[in-house]
Design a protein around this motif. Sequence first.
Motif, PDB file in Angstrom:
ATOM      1  N   LEU A 198       0.828  -1.211   0.000  1.00  0.00           N
ATOM      2  CA  LEU A 198       0.000   0.000   0.000  1.00  0.00           C
ATOM      3  C   LEU A 198       0.862   1.260   0.000  1.00  0.00           C
ATOM      4  O   LEU A 198       0.534   2.250  -0.667  1.00  0.00           O
ATOM      5  CB  LEU A 198      -0.933  -0.005   1.216  1.00  0.00           C
ATOM      6  CG  LEU A 198      -1.986  -1.136   1.233  1.00  0.00           C
ATOM      7  CD1 LEU A 198      -2.790  -1.090   2.521  1.00  0.00           C
ATOM      8  CD2 LEU A 198      -2.909  -1.024   0.020  1.00  0.00           C
ATOM      9  N   ILE A 199       1.963   1.230   0.743  1.00  0.00           N
ATOM     10  CA  ILE A 199       2.884   2.381   0.754  1.00  0.00           C
ATOM     11  C   ILE A 199       3.451   2.599  -0.648  1.00  0.00           C
ATOM     12  O   ILE A 199       3.555   3.738  -1.138  1.00  0.00           O
ATOM     13  CB  ILE A 199       4.009   2.159   1.778  1.00  0.00           C
ATOM     14  CG1 ILE A 199       3.441   2.195   3.211  1.00  0.00           C
ATOM     15  CG2 ILE A 199       5.101   3.214   1.620  1.00  0.00           C
ATOM     16  CD1 ILE A 199       4.449   1.810   4.273  1.00  0.00           C
ATOM     17  N   THR A 200       3.823   1.494  -1.314  1.00  0.00           N
ATOM     18  CA  THR A 200       4.367   1.598  -2.673  1.00  0.00           C
ATOM     19  C   THR A 200       3.343   2.188  -3.632  1.00  0.00           C
ATOM     20  O   THR A 200       3.662   3.096  -4.430  1.00  0.00           O
ATOM     21  CB  THR A 200       4.800   0.205  -3.160  1.00  0.00           C
ATOM     22  OG1 THR A 200       5.769  -0.337  -2.274  1.00  0.00           O
ATOM     23  CG2 THR A 200       5.393   0.286  -4.569  1.00  0.00           C
ATOM     24  N   LEU A 201       2.104   1.714  -3.566  1.00  0.00           N
ATOM     25  CA  LEU A 201       1.063   2.220  -4.455  1.00  0.00           C
ATOM     26  C   LEU A 201       0.747   3.687  -4.165  1.00  0.00           C
ATOM     27  O   LEU A 201       0.514   4.470  -5.102  1.00  0.00           O
ATOM     28  CB  LEU A 201      -0.206   1.369  -4.304  1.00  0.00           C
ATOM     29  CG  LEU A 201      -0.126  -0.052  -4.875  1.00  0.00           C
ATOM     30  CD1 LEU A 201      -1.365  -0.836  -4.508  1.00  0.00           C
ATOM     31  CD2 LEU A 201       0.052  -0.011  -6.396  1.00  0.00           C
ATOM     32  N   LYS A 228      -9.444  -0.450  -5.366  1.00  0.00           N
ATOM     33  CA  LYS A 228      -9.172  -1.884  -5.243  1.00  0.00           C
ATOM     34  C   LYS A 228      -7.726  -2.161  -4.866  1.00  0.00           C
ATOM     35  O   LYS A 228      -7.250  -3.302  -4.960  1.00  0.00           O
ATOM     36  CB  LYS A 228      -9.526  -2.629  -6.530  1.00  0.00           C
ATOM     37  CG  LYS A 228     -10.925  -2.333  -7.058  1.00  0.00           C
ATOM     38  CD  LYS A 228     -11.179  -3.044  -8.364  1.00  0.00           C
ATOM     39  CE  LYS A 228     -12.500  -2.604  -8.980  1.00  0.00           C
ATOM     40  NZ  LYS A 228     -12.492  -1.208  -9.417  1.00  0.00           N
ATOM     41  N   ALA A 229      -6.989  -1.146  -4.440  1.00  0.00           N
ATOM     42  CA  ALA A 229      -5.580  -1.335  -4.093  1.00  0.00           C
ATOM     43  C   ALA A 229      -5.424  -2.269  -2.902  1.00  0.00           C
ATOM     44  O   ALA A 229      -4.541  -3.134  -2.878  1.00  0.00           O
ATOM     45  CB  ALA A 229      -4.928   0.015  -3.797  1.00  0.00           C
ATOM     46  N   PHE A 230      -6.290  -2.094  -1.904  1.00  0.00           N
ATOM     47  CA  PHE A 230      -6.176  -2.934  -0.711  1.00  0.00           C
ATOM     48  C   PHE A 230      -6.467  -4.396  -1.048  1.00  0.00           C
ATOM     49  O   PHE A 230      -5.744  -5.300  -0.625  1.00  0.00           O
ATOM     50  CB  PHE A 230      -7.144  -2.437   0.372  1.00  0.00           C
ATOM     51  CG  PHE A 230      -7.049  -3.195   1.662  1.00  0.00           C
ATOM     52  CD1 PHE A 230      -6.081  -2.877   2.598  1.00  0.00           C
ATOM     53  CD2 PHE A 230      -7.907  -4.249   1.937  1.00  0.00           C
ATOM     54  CE1 PHE A 230      -5.978  -3.578   3.789  1.00  0.00           C
ATOM     55  CE2 PHE A 230      -7.812  -4.960   3.112  1.00  0.00           C
ATOM     56  CZ  PHE A 230      -6.846  -4.625   4.049  1.00  0.00           C
ATOM     57  N   ALA A 274      -1.662  -0.255 -14.445  1.00  0.00           N
ATOM     58  CA  ALA A 274      -1.180  -1.628 -14.556  1.00  0.00           C
ATOM     59  C   ALA A 274       0.299  -1.721 -14.214  1.00  0.00           C
ATOM     60  O   ALA A 274       0.734  -2.662 -13.534  1.00  0.00           O
ATOM     61  CB  ALA A 274      -1.429  -2.158 -15.968  1.00  0.00           C
ATOM     62  N   ALA A 275       1.095  -0.753 -14.655  1.00  0.00           N
ATOM     63  CA  ALA A 275       2.525  -0.767 -14.347  1.00  0.00           C
ATOM     64  C   ALA A 275       2.764  -0.644 -12.854  1.00  0.00           C
ATOM     65  O   ALA A 275       3.642  -1.312 -12.283  1.00  0.00           O
ATOM     66  CB  ALA A 275       3.228   0.361 -15.100  1.00  0.00           C
ATOM     67  N   HIS A 276       1.990   0.207 -12.177  1.00  0.00           N
ATOM     68  CA  HIS A 276       2.125   0.371 -10.733  1.00  0.00           C
ATOM     69  C   HIS A 276       1.762  -0.918 -10.001  1.00  0.00           C
ATOM     70  O   HIS A 276       2.422  -1.305  -9.028  1.00  0.00           O
ATOM     71  CB  HIS A 276       1.245   1.528 -10.258  1.00  0.00           C
ATOM     72  CG  HIS A 276       1.727   2.875 -10.712  1.00  0.00           C
ATOM     73  ND1 HIS A 276       1.047   4.048 -10.429  1.00  0.00           N
ATOM     74  CD2 HIS A 276       2.819   3.246 -11.435  1.00  0.00           C
ATOM     75  CE1 HIS A 276       1.704   5.067 -10.960  1.00  0.00           C
ATOM     76  NE2 HIS A 276       2.776   4.604 -11.580  1.00  0.00           N
ATOM     77  N   GLN A 277       0.707  -1.590 -10.474  1.00  0.00           N
ATOM     78  CA  GLN A 277       0.310  -2.845  -9.842  1.00  0.00           C
ATOM     79  C   GLN A 277       1.392  -3.911 -10.019  1.00  0.00           C
ATOM     80  O   GLN A 277       1.675  -4.691  -9.101  1.00  0.00           O
ATOM     81  CB  GLN A 277      -1.013  -3.334 -10.419  1.00  0.00           C
ATOM     82  CG  GLN A 277      -2.224  -2.509 -10.035  1.00  0.00           C
ATOM     83  CD  GLN A 277      -2.530  -2.588  -8.549  1.00  0.00           C
ATOM     84  OE1 GLN A 277      -2.230  -3.589  -7.898  1.00  0.00           O
ATOM     85  NE2 GLN A 277      -3.105  -1.526  -8.002  1.00  0.00           N
ATOM     86  N   VAL A 316       7.425  -5.819  -5.321  1.00  0.00           N
ATOM     87  CA  VAL A 316       7.852  -5.317  -4.006  1.00  0.00           C
ATOM     88  C   VAL A 316       7.250  -6.166  -2.887  1.00  0.00           C
ATOM     89  O   VAL A 316       7.934  -6.518  -1.909  1.00  0.00           O
ATOM     90  CB  VAL A 316       7.442  -3.832  -3.845  1.00  0.00           C
ATOM     91  CG1 VAL A 316       7.661  -3.363  -2.404  1.00  0.00           C
ATOM     92  CG2 VAL A 316       8.223  -2.959  -4.815  1.00  0.00           C
ATOM     93  N   THR A 317       5.985  -6.514  -3.033  1.00  0.00           N
ATOM     94  CA  THR A 317       5.307  -7.317  -2.010  1.00  0.00           C
ATOM     95  C   THR A 317       5.970  -8.668  -1.851  1.00  0.00           C
ATOM     96  O   THR A 317       6.176  -9.149  -0.724  1.00  0.00           O
ATOM     97  CB  THR A 317       3.825  -7.504  -2.379  1.00  0.00           C
ATOM     98  OG1 THR A 317       3.213  -6.229  -2.542  1.00  0.00           O
ATOM     99  CG2 THR A 317       3.091  -8.271  -1.293  1.00  0.00           C
ATOM    100  N   LEU A 318       6.314  -9.305  -2.951  1.00  0.00           N
ATOM    101  CA  LEU A 318       6.955 -10.614  -2.875  1.00  0.00           C
ATOM    102  C   LEU A 318       8.310 -10.506  -2.176  1.00  0.00           C
ATOM    103  O   LEU A 318       8.651 -11.356  -1.335  1.00  0.00           O
ATOM    104  CB  LEU A 318       7.136 -11.181  -4.285  1.00  0.00           C
ATOM    105  CG  LEU A 318       7.673 -12.627  -4.320  1.00  0.00           C
ATOM    106  CD1 LEU A 318       6.572 -13.607  -3.957  1.00  0.00           C
ATOM    107  CD2 LEU A 318       8.243 -12.961  -5.694  1.00  0.00           C
TER     108      LEU A 318
END
Length: 801
Positions: free
Chosen positions: A164-167, A185-187, A372-375, A381-383
Amino acid sequence: MEAKLSNYTTGLAGEGKVQEVICLKFPPKVSSPGLAALPPPENYAGKFINLMDFSGPRLHLQMVVIFVVTQIIHSLLKFLGLPMLISQILVGIILGPMVFNQKYSFFTISEDSVAVLGTVGSLGYVFFLFLNGVKIDVSMAYKSGRKVLLIGILSVVVPVIFCLITLEALQPKRDTSKDNLFTRKAFLLAVTYSGTSFPVIHSLLSELKILNSELGRLGLSAALVGDIVTLVLTNIGLWVKFGFEKKPLMGLMDCGLGIVFVLVLVFVLRPLMKWLVKRTPEAGHIKDTFFYFIIFTFLVSPKVTEVLHIFVLFGPFIIGLAIPDGPPLGSDLVEKLDPVISGLFLPLFATTCGMRVNLYELKNLKNHHYFAAHQALAAVVTLIVKFAVSLVLPLLSKMPARDSFALAFILIAKGIVEIGSYSFLNDNMLISEDIFAFLSVFIVLVASIVPIIVKKLYDPSRKYIGYRKMSIMNSKLNEELRLIGCIHVPSNVNSIINILNASCPTRQSPIALDVLHLVKLRGQATPLFITHQKHNKTISDKSYSENVVLAFNQFEGDNWEAVTVNAFTAVSPPNLMYEDICNLAMDRLTSFIILPFHRRWYLDGSIESEDQTIRSLNSSILDKAPCSVGILVEGRRHLKRFNSRVSSDSSSSYNIAVIFLGGKDDREALALAKRLSQDESVSLTVIHLRAANNLGTIIADTDKQLDEEMLKDLRESVDMIYVRKKVNDGPETSTFLRSIVNHYQLIIVGRRFNRDDPQTKGLQAWSEFPEIGIIGDLLSSADFGGSYSLMIVQQQKIANE
């Protein structure tokens, strides 16, 4: 023709209106009248194309093509250590519209022909989630301990926060009153990126054969905790999103209804399921009425969860959790449904997920809108953060570095659950085609790399390599002899007790026996290892091993202060039971493991039972055991019971013979015979088979010297009969042994695996069970027709040997 409008996150320009046109043909063509009854086309190929207009033949052809191509690809990829899922997804990509155009839709899969196949596959996926819920023992989550709870919770929550911080950092400034992490829908997507899937990790551990290893149990417990956290966070995200889009009060109402739904499952449905279990006779099967009721409850669960705004795929999974795992209810459901679901429908689902992937969409991540690029960046990053959290926490708890890295890779595993969730989100227009394509490639890469790395990092058999001598030869007569007796069926109990009774244990030469009852894992995901406490009225919640424990407690009472018995039960997959046996031997510093032979005979010589899984297990133990091993072949009549407190006379003599050819296994056999023959009621005979000529005999001087020393020590310490017999070849050995074996109640031989001496020349080609050695196979064969019992002994394998 029907047209409808729907909101669709394209990933290119935020949210837009997309018109979706659905064409339906009536009446639907399902069953074909056959090639002969079809209208005559211009050629045979045209008639075949007409046949493919019917959904039945087309579905059959699609299934055949999918399974054939999958097996071809997997036969190549399995040598790289890649799981079957990768082959199934690649087949979907190959057969999908990205490779084949509309012209070949009758043979491969296109948008025109995928509807029926996709429906069949999706049904299999929902059943898969339900069955995984059935297999799970929820109590494991709160019995796991603090370390597991921290790993399971933080490995999900911390990556969500970083995602979430990254997004937020990448998101351009917008009107936050209408645009927030929930409405965008980010969360929800952050939770899917960081979530832990118990079914995926269970499948990975099973495939790597480390399910009941120490690391496997830890990873499975952490996965269960993480899966529950993922489930809770996903539904919170949906309820909050719904509250922002509609009214906050409606979001709170959905949350309250969701809690009520869970409470109904816990306090109504689960007690009802336990009542059904009580109504099922012991070792029986559930009634068909109960089975249909459970299936009906499962089938309506997706609609109920949809109404309550619970993530629809969680409905079957939650219903499965309410059903008690294991026999009789859980195991019956799994055994009836799992073969067809895992073997037929689930592979089709994985392939249809691959068919949706269009790799050409990946260029949109770079060339078009930022979303889409941000996702994609947030998913990476999450992984990384999830891996770091899963690595640091075990290291802080002083877990070895290799094991910590292996656990971290296990917890980031991706598989069928993730790609199924993203397919569902894509179908419901919550993620766009370019995001779905990226996430699919992402899952394929992670699912390919993780098994290979974990296999390199963690090999539980390494710790079984013997550096400390744990054998009967290295145990002194006046010291406690530590044994493990393995039990599969009730008759094994009497066999082991009779052998130990024949040894007449005393206070001066005591025995510490660990009894391990091996039970096949049925209808459960989690292996169990149960320590049975003495003097408990209730052996266990599920009455595992009750009769076994009572029998050995009686044996201990009959040999008070001479025998100490501890009872354990291992409930695990048959191909992984060796882990439980070897771990127990390591923990208890065992000198000798007694394994039942996989074949048993009736009194008339006919085969009573034969279990190839036991044979495979025995082979694994012989290969990996950290101590000496003996395989006990039961005789065709029960051994006569002996008790150390009964005075001996000639009529009660118990005759033991050792067939000695030389070598470390034969020396271990002599050591066992020496231990068994300390009482006057036991008569020991050593039959030393020597080659009539020394041609072809290669014996190291050290080995020969050790043989002579062992025989000399035995002559000096035990009253025995020594017979030296010279033989020319294997047939002569067979003839001699056939003439003397029925004089003994127990015969002990060394395994001597892969050794072909002049004394056994010509016998190896006739061996039915080469894993127990040539002499062991000869004496256990039905041709000998003996009523004796046979013990095949292998001395501990030492690392530097």
